[in-house]
Each structure stands twice: as structure tokens, then as C-alpha cells.
Scaffold this motif. Structure first.
Motif, PDB file in Angstrom:
ATOM      1  N   ALA A  56       4.870  40.824  24.954  1.00 10.74           N
ATOM      2  CA  ALA A  56       5.295  41.220  23.617  1.00 10.74           C
ATOM      3  C   ALA A  56       4.360  42.272  23.053  1.00 10.74           C
ATOM      4  CB  ALA A  56       5.337  40.005  22.704  1.00 10.74           C
ATOM      5  N   GLY A  57       4.937  43.156  22.255  1.00 13.41           N
ATOM      6  CA  GLY A  57       4.153  44.162  21.571  1.00 13.41           C
ATOM      7  C   GLY A  57       3.954  43.816  20.111  1.00 13.41           C
ATOM      8  N   VAL A  58       3.236  44.636  19.405  1.00  9.06           N
ATOM      9  CA  VAL A  58       2.979  44.476  17.980  1.00  9.06           C
ATOM     10  C   VAL A  58       3.685  45.598  17.247  1.00  9.06           C
ATOM     11  CG1 VAL A  58       1.224  44.383  16.188  1.00  9.06           C
ATOM     12  CG2 VAL A  58       0.756  43.403  18.445  1.00  9.06           C
ATOM     13  N   GLY A  59       4.528  45.240  16.296  1.00  8.59           N
ATOM     14  CA  GLY A  59       5.296  46.237  15.571  1.00  8.59           C
ATOM     15  C   GLY A  59       6.774  46.062  15.840  1.00  8.59           C
ATOM     16  N   ARG A  60       7.559  46.985  15.334  1.00  7.91           N
ATOM     17  CA  ARG A  60       8.995  46.875  15.336  1.00  7.91           C
ATOM     18  C   ARG A  60       9.613  47.620  16.513  1.00  7.91           C
ATOM     19  NH1 ARG A  60      12.053  49.859  12.657  1.00  7.91           N
ATOM     20  NH2 ARG A  60      10.386  50.759  11.407  1.00  7.91           N
ATOM     21  N   LEU A 128       1.280  37.688   9.496  1.00  8.47           N
ATOM     22  CA  LEU A 128       2.500  37.353   8.766  1.00  8.47           C
ATOM     23  C   LEU A 128       3.707  37.856   9.554  1.00  8.47           C
ATOM     24  CD1 LEU A 128       1.783  38.227   5.013  1.00  8.47           C
ATOM     25  CD2 LEU A 128       2.338  35.959   5.903  1.00  8.47           C
ATOM     26  N   ASP A 129       4.831  37.155   9.434  1.00 14.64           N
ATOM     27  CA  ASP A 129       6.045  37.548  10.143  1.00 14.64           C
ATOM     28  C   ASP A 129       6.873  38.548   9.334  1.00 14.64           C
ATOM     29  OD1 ASP A 129       5.424  35.971  12.276  1.00 14.64           O
ATOM     30  OD2 ASP A 129       6.884  34.394  11.823  1.00 14.64           O
ATOM     31  N   ARG A 130       6.234  39.554   8.818  1.00 11.70           N
ATOM     32  CA  ARG A 130       6.922  40.595   8.049  1.00 11.70           C
ATOM     33  C   ARG A 130       6.391  41.952   8.468  1.00 11.70           C
ATOM     34  NH1 ARG A 130       9.147  39.919   2.832  1.00 11.70           N
ATOM     35  NH2 ARG A 130      10.707  38.258   2.928  1.00 11.70           N
ATOM     36  N   PHE A 131       7.287  42.907   8.674  1.00  8.46           N
ATOM     37  CA  PHE A 131       6.878  44.283   8.907  1.00  8.46           C
ATOM     38  C   PHE A 131       6.654  44.972   7.568  1.00  8.46           C
ATOM     39  CE2 PHE A 131       9.818  43.474  12.601  1.00  8.46           C
ATOM     40  CZ  PHE A 131       8.804  43.308  13.531  1.00  8.46           C
ATOM     41  N   ARG A 132       5.751  45.922   7.531  1.00  8.08           N
ATOM     42  CA  ARG A 132       5.441  46.608   6.276  1.00  8.08           C
ATOM     43  C   ARG A 132       6.645  47.370   5.733  1.00  8.08           C
ATOM     44  NH1 ARG A 132      -0.600  49.162   7.543  1.00  8.08           N
ATOM     45  NH2 ARG A 132      -1.680  47.158   7.786  1.00  8.08           N
ATOM     46  N   ASP A 133       7.496  47.874   6.631  1.00  4.26           N
ATOM     47  CA  ASP A 133       8.621  48.696   6.203  1.00  4.26           C
ATOM     48  C   ASP A 133       9.968  47.981   6.348  1.00  4.26           C
ATOM     49  OD1 ASP A 133       8.705  48.616   8.939  1.00  4.26           O
ATOM     50  OD2 ASP A 133       9.040  50.767   9.214  1.00  4.26           O
ATOM     51  N   ASP A 134       9.944  46.654   6.510  1.00  2.00           N
ATOM     52  CA  ASP A 134      11.193  45.917   6.728  1.00  2.00           C
ATOM     53  C   ASP A 134      10.993  44.481   6.261  1.00  2.00           C
ATOM     54  OD1 ASP A 134      13.474  44.683   7.628  1.00  2.00           O
ATOM     55  OD2 ASP A 134      13.409  45.526   9.644  1.00  2.00           O
ATOM     56  N   ALA A 182       7.242  35.464   4.459  1.00  2.53           N
ATOM     57  CA  ALA A 182       6.360  36.328   3.685  1.00  2.53           C
ATOM     58  C   ALA A 182       5.154  35.598   3.107  1.00  2.53           C
ATOM     59  CB  ALA A 182       7.137  36.984   2.551  1.00  2.53           C
ATOM     60  N   ASP A 183       5.197  34.262   3.111  1.00  4.87           N
ATOM     61  CA  ASP A 183       4.202  33.488   2.374  1.00  4.87           C
ATOM     62  C   ASP A 183       3.255  32.670   3.251  1.00  4.87           C
ATOM     63  OD1 ASP A 183       5.511  34.406   0.111  1.00  4.87           O
ATOM     64  OD2 ASP A 183       6.796  32.631  -0.012  1.00  4.87           O
ATOM     65  N   MET A 184       3.422  32.711   4.563  1.00  4.12           N
ATOM     66  CA  MET A 184       2.690  31.771   5.404  1.00  4.12           C
ATOM     67  C   MET A 184       1.963  32.486   6.547  1.00  4.12           C
ATOM     68  SD  MET A 184       2.223  28.487   5.223  1.00  4.12           S
ATOM     69  CE  MET A 184       3.662  28.025   4.244  1.00  4.12           C
ATOM     70  N   PRO A 185       0.723  32.935   6.320  1.00 13.86           N
ATOM     71  CA  PRO A 185      -0.062  33.444   7.446  1.00 13.86           C
ATOM     72  C   PRO A 185      -0.246  32.332   8.482  1.00 13.86           C
ATOM     73  CG  PRO A 185      -1.111  33.943   5.332  1.00 13.86           C
ATOM     74  CD  PRO A 185      -0.026  32.950   5.054  1.00 13.86           C
ATOM     75  N   HIS A 186      -0.243  32.711   9.750  1.00 11.22           N
ATOM     76  CA  HIS A 186      -0.361  31.711  10.806  1.00 11.22           C
ATOM     77  C   HIS A 186      -0.914  32.358  12.069  1.00 11.22           C
ATOM     78  CE1 HIS A 186       3.563  33.608  11.165  1.00 11.22           C
ATOM     79  NE2 HIS A 186       3.540  33.324  12.451  1.00 11.22           N
ATOM     80  N   GLU A 187      -1.326  31.524  13.003  1.00 12.62           N
ATOM     81  CA  GLU A 187      -1.834  31.993  14.283  1.00 12.62           C
ATOM     82  C   GLU A 187      -1.505  30.958  15.354  1.00 12.62           C
ATOM     83  OE1 GLU A 187      -6.221  31.842  14.614  1.00 12.62           O
ATOM     84  OE2 GLU A 187      -6.181  30.959  12.588  1.00 12.62           O
ATOM     85  N   VAL A 188      -1.506  31.402  16.605  1.00 11.35           N
ATOM     86  CA  VAL A 188      -1.295  30.506  17.737  1.00 11.35           C
ATOM     87  C   VAL A 188      -2.610  30.392  18.488  1.00 11.35           C
ATOM     88  CG1 VAL A 188      -0.060  30.110  19.897  1.00 11.35           C
ATOM     89  CG2 VAL A 188       1.138  31.101  17.925  1.00 11.35           C
ATOM     90  N   LEU A 189      -3.098  29.180  18.628  1.00 17.19           N
ATOM     91  CA  LEU A 189      -4.370  28.944  19.307  1.00 17.19           C
ATOM     92  C   LEU A 189      -4.160  28.858  20.813  1.00 17.19           C
ATOM     93  CD1 LEU A 189      -5.846  26.256  16.874  1.00 17.19           C
ATOM     94  CD2 LEU A 189      -6.027  28.755  16.755  1.00 17.19           C
ATOM     95  N   ARG A 204      17.719  38.243   5.935  1.00 18.76           N
ATOM     96  CA  ARG A 204      18.599  38.620   4.834  1.00 18.76           C
ATOM     97  C   ARG A 204      18.927  40.107   4.941  1.00 18.76           C
ATOM     98  NH1 ARG A 204      13.956  38.078   0.159  1.00 18.76           N
ATOM     99  NH2 ARG A 204      12.781  39.969   0.689  1.00 18.76           N
ATOM    100  N   ARG A 205      19.825  40.547   4.116  1.00 13.08           N
ATOM    101  CA  ARG A 205      20.151  41.975   4.099  1.00 13.08           C
ATOM    102  C   ARG A 205      18.983  42.751   3.508  1.00 13.08           C
ATOM    103  NH1 ARG A 205      25.550  43.491   1.103  1.00 13.08           N
ATOM    104  NH2 ARG A 205      26.354  42.343   2.911  1.00 13.08           N
ATOM    105  N   GLY A 206      18.716  43.887   4.060  1.00 13.55           N
ATOM    106  CA  GLY A 206      17.631  44.710   3.542  1.00 13.55           C
ATOM    107  C   GLY A 206      17.891  46.161   3.838  1.00 13.55           C
ATOM    108  N   ALA A 207      17.149  47.012   3.192  1.00 14.60           N
ATOM    109  CA  ALA A 207      17.273  48.449   3.449  1.00 14.60           C
ATOM    110  C   ALA A 207      16.798  48.760   4.852  1.00 14.60           C
ATOM    111  CB  ALA A 207      16.460  49.235   2.429  1.00 14.60           C
ATOM    112  N   ALA A 208      17.509  49.593   5.558  1.00 14.10           N
ATOM    113  CA  ALA A 208      17.114  49.967   6.910  1.00 14.10           C
ATOM    114  C   ALA A 208      15.783  50.705   6.862  1.00 14.10           C
ATOM    115  CB  ALA A 208      18.170  50.843   7.536  1.00 14.10           C
ATOM    116  N   PRO A 209      14.827  50.324   7.725  1.00 12.20           N
ATOM    117  CA  PRO A 209      13.526  51.001   7.731  1.00 12.20           C
ATOM    118  C   PRO A 209      13.649  52.422   8.257  1.00 12.20           C
ATOM    119  CG  PRO A 209      13.686  49.475   9.571  1.00 12.20           C
ATOM    120  CD  PRO A 209      14.910  49.250   8.724  1.00 12.20           C
ATOM    121  N   PHE A 210      12.755  53.273   7.815  1.00 11.94           N
ATOM    122  CA  PHE A 210      12.772  54.669   8.242  1.00 11.94           C
ATOM    123  C   PHE A 210      11.790  54.874   9.387  1.00 11.94           C
ATOM    124  CE2 PHE A 210      14.203  54.758   3.843  1.00 11.94           C
ATOM    125  CZ  PHE A 210      15.313  55.547   3.952  1.00 11.94           C
TER     126      PHE A 210
END
Length: 210
Positions: A56-60, A128-134, A182-189, A204-210
Motif C-alpha cells: 500500500a502507498g500513502v496518499g490518494r 487519520l483516515d482523511r485526505f487533505r483534499d477529499d 475525521a475524529d479518530m487518530p489511530h495506528e496499527v502496532l 458521503r458525497r463530496g466535491a471531487a478533489p483536484f
């Protein structure tokens, strides 16, 4: 936190709804029948043996980069129609999506999920399981596939809670962990043995990232 048996899907989902509303996360043991859990684990190992799981990579998507210092899991995304057990799991998650929408008005439109295999010693640092632009990922879902897991083998998912405390969740087969993305930082040991899961997001529906 409520815990329900796998005999009643509606009761299990009601527990998840209550937990998300009260604390932002929920852990349900024996979430689906053991036979289906075993079939999913076998499918994950089959795909891994065939070389279908990739690091797996990091990012979208196309922008993702491999960062062994951050995460070490190998993944393959699920698609409907490929495998009967996976289709059953996806159907259960769609029922969860509909129930969360009805009770919590989250506006969840779809579900994406992948198999995740952590080799011994692999980990995923705090994130966090959120991308900065999505911001479409609203609810994170992790379903564990590891039979006879022992605490001394490690591999916990560590939730970093709002009050500054932590909660470690061991990857026992049949356990479902759900939390607000968006609210739960976590890690896998890291673990001393191979660690399998289905990791996904209700979106959910969201604006398409650029």
C-alpha cells in the motif's frame, strides 16, 4: 460501548449507532457468522498467494507513494461479483450504511473496502483516515480475519481518544471496529504473525478533489 451477538444484524447495527453517537467508535465481536469470516480469510490468503496483494502507498490513488517507514501492509480492493463471500460482506456493509443514514443522517453514499495483510513486524503509524483534499470518507470500518489471536502476538489497532487516552483493539476474527474517520487518530502496532483484515470506508458525497 455495546456488544451484540451475530444472531441479529439489526441489534448489532443498533449497537454501532448508539456507540458512534456517544463516543465516536464501536467494537462489535462476532459481527458475522464464523463460516463467512473463515471464507473471507481464505480468500485473502488465496489472493496473497497469487501475488494479487500489493504494498500500500500513502496518499490518494495515482498520487500514492510507497512509504515503508509509515505503513507496511499489502492490499487489494474489493469489487462486486468477484467472490461470493466478498459479495455477502459488501451486502452487510450496505445494510450498515443505510441504517447509519437513517439514524444519524450522515449522507453516506457508498462503501469502499480492501483486503489488508500485514506481514510479521509490519505496522502503520498514527494517522487519520482523511485526505487533505477529499473529505468523503466519513466512517472507517475494519473487520478482522485472524483466528486464535493471542494478546502477546501484538498487532492491535490503537485508537487515540479525544480525552487523551488510548484503546487497543486486538485483531480477533469476527470483530468489527467502526469509528468516525475525521475524529479518530489511530495506528496499527506490529505483530509477530501475519495479520489479516478487511479495511474500508463508508463515504458521503463530496466535491471531487483536484
Amino acid at each position: 460501548m455495546n456488544t451484540c451477538s451475530f444472531n441479529d444484524l439489526n441489534a448489532r447495527v443498533a449497537c454501532i449507532i448508539d456507540d458512534l453517537a456517544e463516543q465516536g467508535w464501536s467494537l462489535q465481536t462476532h459481527f458475522i457468522a464464523p463460516t463467512l469470516t473463515l471464507e473471507l480469510a481464505e480468500e485473502c490468503r488465496k489472493r496473497a498467494a497469487a501475488g494479487l496483494l500489493v504494498q500500500a502507498g500513502v496518499g490518494r490513488s495515482a498520487l500514492a507513494v510507497i512509504s515503508e517507514g509509515l505503513r507496511g501492509d499489502h492490499i487489494q480492493w474489493l469489487d462486486a461479483g468477484q467472490n461470493a463471500a466478498c459479495d455477502q460482506y459488501l451486502a452487510v456493509m450496505d445494510a450498515v450504511r443505510q441504517a447509519l443514514n437513517q439514524a444519524l443522517y450522515l449522507g453516506l453514499e457508498d462503501f469502499e473496502s480492501h483486503f489488508a495483510l500485514y506481514p510479521p513486524g509490519a505496522y502503520y503509524k498514527k494517522h487519520l483516515d482523511r485526505f487533505r483534499d477529499d473529505d468523503r470518507r466519513a466512517v472507517s470500518v475494519v473487520f478482522y480475519l485472524n483466528e486464535d489471536w493471542r494478546a502477546e502476538e501484538g498487532g492491535a489497532l490503537r485508537l487515540h481518544l479525544a480525552d487523551g487516552s488510548c484503546r487497543d483493539v486486538l485483531p480477533h476474527a469476527g470483530s468489527l471496529l467502526v469509528f468516525l474517520s475525521a475524529d479518530m487518530p489511530h495506528e496499527v502496532l506490529p505483530a509477530t504473525r501475519e495479520r489479516l483484515s478487511l479495511t474500508g470506508w463508508l463515504r458521503r458525497r463530496g466535491a471531487a478533489p483536484f
